[in-house]
Design an enzyme around this catalytic site. Structure first.
Site, PDB file in Angstrom:
ATOM      1  N   LYS A  92     -22.836 -22.727  98.595  1.00 18.12           N
ATOM      2  CA  LYS A  92     -24.116 -23.432  98.698  1.00 18.12           C
ATOM      3  C   LYS A  92     -24.393 -23.916 100.119  1.00 18.12           C
ATOM      4  O   LYS A  92     -25.532 -23.907 100.575  1.00 18.12           O
ATOM      5  CB  LYS A  92     -24.138 -24.629  97.745  1.00 18.12           C
TER       6      LYS A  92
ATOM      7  N   HIS B  98     -31.847 -20.094  95.482  1.00 18.38           N
ATOM      8  CA  HIS B  98     -30.877 -20.321  94.413  1.00 18.38           C
ATOM      9  C   HIS B  98     -31.315 -19.480  93.210  1.00 18.38           C
ATOM     10  O   HIS B  98     -31.835 -19.993  92.224  1.00 18.38           O
ATOM     11  CB  HIS B  98     -30.872 -21.820  94.078  1.00 18.38           C
TER      12      HIS B  98
ATOM     13  N   SER C 267     -28.261 -25.267  88.291  1.00 14.23           N
ATOM     14  CA  SER C 267     -26.902 -24.894  87.909  1.00 14.23           C
ATOM     15  C   SER C 267     -26.653 -25.176  86.431  1.00 14.23           C
ATOM     16  O   SER C 267     -27.128 -26.166  85.881  1.00 14.23           O
ATOM     17  CB  SER C 267     -25.888 -25.674  88.758  1.00 14.23           C
TER      18      SER C 267
ATOM     19  N   ASP D 126     -26.411 -15.901  91.317  1.00 13.02           N
ATOM     20  CA  ASP D 126     -26.578 -17.283  91.764  1.00 13.02           C
ATOM     21  C   ASP D 126     -27.461 -17.443  92.993  1.00 13.02           C
ATOM     22  O   ASP D 126     -28.228 -18.394  93.076  1.00 13.02           O
ATOM     23  CB  ASP D 126     -25.206 -17.899  92.051  1.00 13.02           C
TER      24      ASP D 126
END
Length: 602
Positions: A225, A245, A267, A292
């Site tokens: 990230k 994302h 998430s 992701d």
């Protein structure tokens, strides 16, 4: 592992200077330059077994797989200790924690003085994206955690070729990580070294990431990230592309026509399940390109194209099963690193949601015998698996195409028990940006916070945008302008698989049945259906959604598509209040969409 002076044909002077500088500060016992080889990984795995950081699973049940147990205070992203240290605090915006760069660096330099004493400093060169892709970007991470190095082997492309390309002039991101747990001479190490003090700090202007104190997940796996979203989003704004994302998939219709979609969910809201979907409709197939993160840029053909900058999956284990995601379960057949899962008597992994029955004799994620009557979970809610994408049965053969794939649709989603319909199509790009900017989701265990509480998460990027969210929305709007002038604009949709009935049960069957919604999206792209023009956007006529064979009544489907004006108005007011926090930075186009939404509801 190797000595660069004897194995590397080229060693970039600026990388050597970077390593030397931090070696002086951190004072490690040794410095090892990593090359990403299988031998290197094996040596590190053996080292971690000797140190007690990992233990092997039953090789017959889960070949060459291991379980790690983190320190109980080091189990998730620590957003409260994550900082964007831009020169101007206005650039960080209200959704990021800001500290002046010089102040933060002084703090971290003080903490880092001697922080690697008694430990080895590993130097890990890596590429985000295929090394030969024009969309790839490079980085070098230093770390004192063998667990981090092995995880990077699985997650990104660790290679000496990166150093050669940096020598040839490629730019790179400096990533510094230490667990912050120096060892005195003769001191016995612990299985999971970390520090109660934690900082994950990003410096957008100088393209640096400094992480101190944590060894877990995105706090320590800095290409994840920290680089791929927080720093990359700032790079993308400056260079004219997008770091998002998002999962990335290819869908093929019964007629053999291919479509590519990206989808942004917070998430633990089903990205991996979507990316590995097994469609229930005959003739449809889904191929995985990424689960992701997606990087998107306008190609020479004028279309928005995307790559997956990663090379592995770092997935949430609880809830993953042969029913919810059989592809993920098959991916985890072996060569996998598990963290904070439970272990069975037979030496295999287990977590809540894997099976209906809880096996007897479990060892829980803390390494203790599990008492099923204690009310405590056997696996931590944020337990993870780390595995290479190469093991995914649904992986597209050309998943690492350096040119990327053309994007037909962008999907936003969140976990909402009510209010948001099953699927909404945006009227145009600007309306789609508005939908993305107002996404909200019920909190999950992947980050700090109270589970179940609703929080706004624009574009699923609230914890990950490396600059002011208002400027981020402006960048999205600007990309739309460029796409309109250069080529084909992808359609934008919003989905919600998580509506519940009065008894708290999910109404939509989800998983493989999600292809029914995606099929409608594709049919809309192909101009096959009209749609209901609701206050929130365009929704399907119930008869246009293929629910043959689904465990869903027509009445339930109508309810899933219904817009409740009272709930919608309350949600719009909450979104309005949230967006007002961006002040003058909120783009006028988003203000106009807010006003139009109020007018449609009124």
């Amino acid at each position: 592992m190797n000595d660069p002076t004897t194995t590397l044909t080229v060693t970039p002077e600026d990388v050597v200077a970077f390593v030397d500088q931090w070696q002086d500060t951190l004072q490690p016992e040794a410095v090892v330059w990593c090359d990403g080889s299988t031998r290197e990984r094996h040596e590190l795995i053996q080292l971690m077994q000797d140190q007690g950081t990992i233990e092997p699973l039953n090789a017959e049940l889960r070949p060459y797989s291991f379980v790690a147990r983190s320190e109980p205070t080091d189990v998730a992203r620590v957003e409260s200790r994550t900082f964007v240290c831009s020169v101007d605090p206005e650039d960080a915006g209200p959704t990021n924690n800001w500290v002046a760069p010089d102040e933060m660096k002084n703090t971290l330099l003080d903490l880092s003085e001697g922080a690697m004493r008694g430990r080895t400093m590993y130097v890990v060169p890596f590429s985000m994206g295929p090394i030969d892709s024009p969309m790839a970007r490079y980085g070098v991470q230093i770390t004192d955690s063998p667990y981090v190095v092995v995880s990077l082997h699985l997650m990104v492309r660790v290679s000496n070729t990166v150093l050669q390309n940096i020598t040839a002039g490629a730019s790179w991101v400096k990533c510094v990580h230490t667990v912050g747990a120096p060892l005195a001479e003769g001191e016995e190490d612990v299985a999971w070294p970390c520090n109660d003090t934690k900082y994950i700090s990003h410096f957008p202007e100088t393209r640096e990431i400094w992480s101190f104190g944590s060894a877990y997940g995105g706090n320590a796996l800095l290409p994840k990230k920290a680089f791929a979203l927080r720093i990359a989003s700032a790079m993308a704004r400056d260079e004219g592309w997008m770091a998002e994302h998002m999962l990335l998939v290819r869908l093929t219709s019964p007629e053999g026509k291919r479509y590519h979609m990206v989808a942004a969910f917070p998430s633990a809201c089903g990205k991996t399940n979507f990316a590995m979907m097994q469609p229930v409709l005959d003739g449809w197939s889904v191929e995985t390109l990424g689960d992701d993160i997606a990087w998107l840029a306008i190609g020479d053909d004028g279309r928005l194209r995307a790559i997956n900058p990663e090379a592995g999956f770092f997935g949430v284990a609880p809830g993953t099963s042969h029913k919810t995601n059989p592809v993920a379960m098959d991916t985890l057949w072996g060569h996998t690193m598990f963290t904070n899962v439970a272990v069975t008597q037979e030496g295999d992994v287990w977590w809540e949601g894997m099976t209906k029955e809880v096996p007897e004799g479990l060892t829980n994620w803390r390494g203790e015998p599990h008492d099923p009557h204690s009310g405590h979970r056997a696996a931590h809610p944020n337990a993870r698996f780390t595995v290479s994408v190469d093991q995914c049965p649904s992986l597209a053969a050309d998943w690492d195409n350096p040119e990327g794939v053309p994007i037909d649709a962008i999907i936003f989603g969140g976990r909402r028990s009510d209010t948001v319909p099953l699927v909404v199509e945006a009227r145009d790009w600007d309306h789609g940006v508005y939908l993305g900017s107002t996404i909200a989701s019920e909190q999950t265990a992947a980050a700090e916070g109270t589970i179940g509480v609703l929080r706004r998460d624009p574009f699923a990027m609230l914890p990950f945008a490396g600059y002011h969210m208002g400027d981020y929305m402006k960048h999205w709007l600007g990309m739309g302008e460029r796409l309109r002038s250069q080529g084909r604009v992808p359609r934008i949709f919003q989905v919600n698989w998580f509506q519940k009935d009065e008894d708290g049960r999910f109404i939509w069957p989800g998983f493989g049945d999600n292809i029914r919604v995606v099929k409608w999206m594709i049919e809309r792209i192909e101009g096959q259906h009209s749609a209901n023009d609701t206050a929130l956007g365009l929704t399907p006529h119930p008869e246009d959604l293929d629910i043959d064979g689904a465990e869903l009544s027509e009445e339930a489907l109508a309810g899933l598509l219904r817009v409740d004006p009272d709930l919608a108005r309350a949600d719009l007011n909450a979104a309005d209040e949230f967006l007002s926090t961006f002040g003058d930075k909120l783009p006028e186009a988003i203000r106009a969409q807010l006003q139009a939404a109020h007018s449609r509801l009124d």
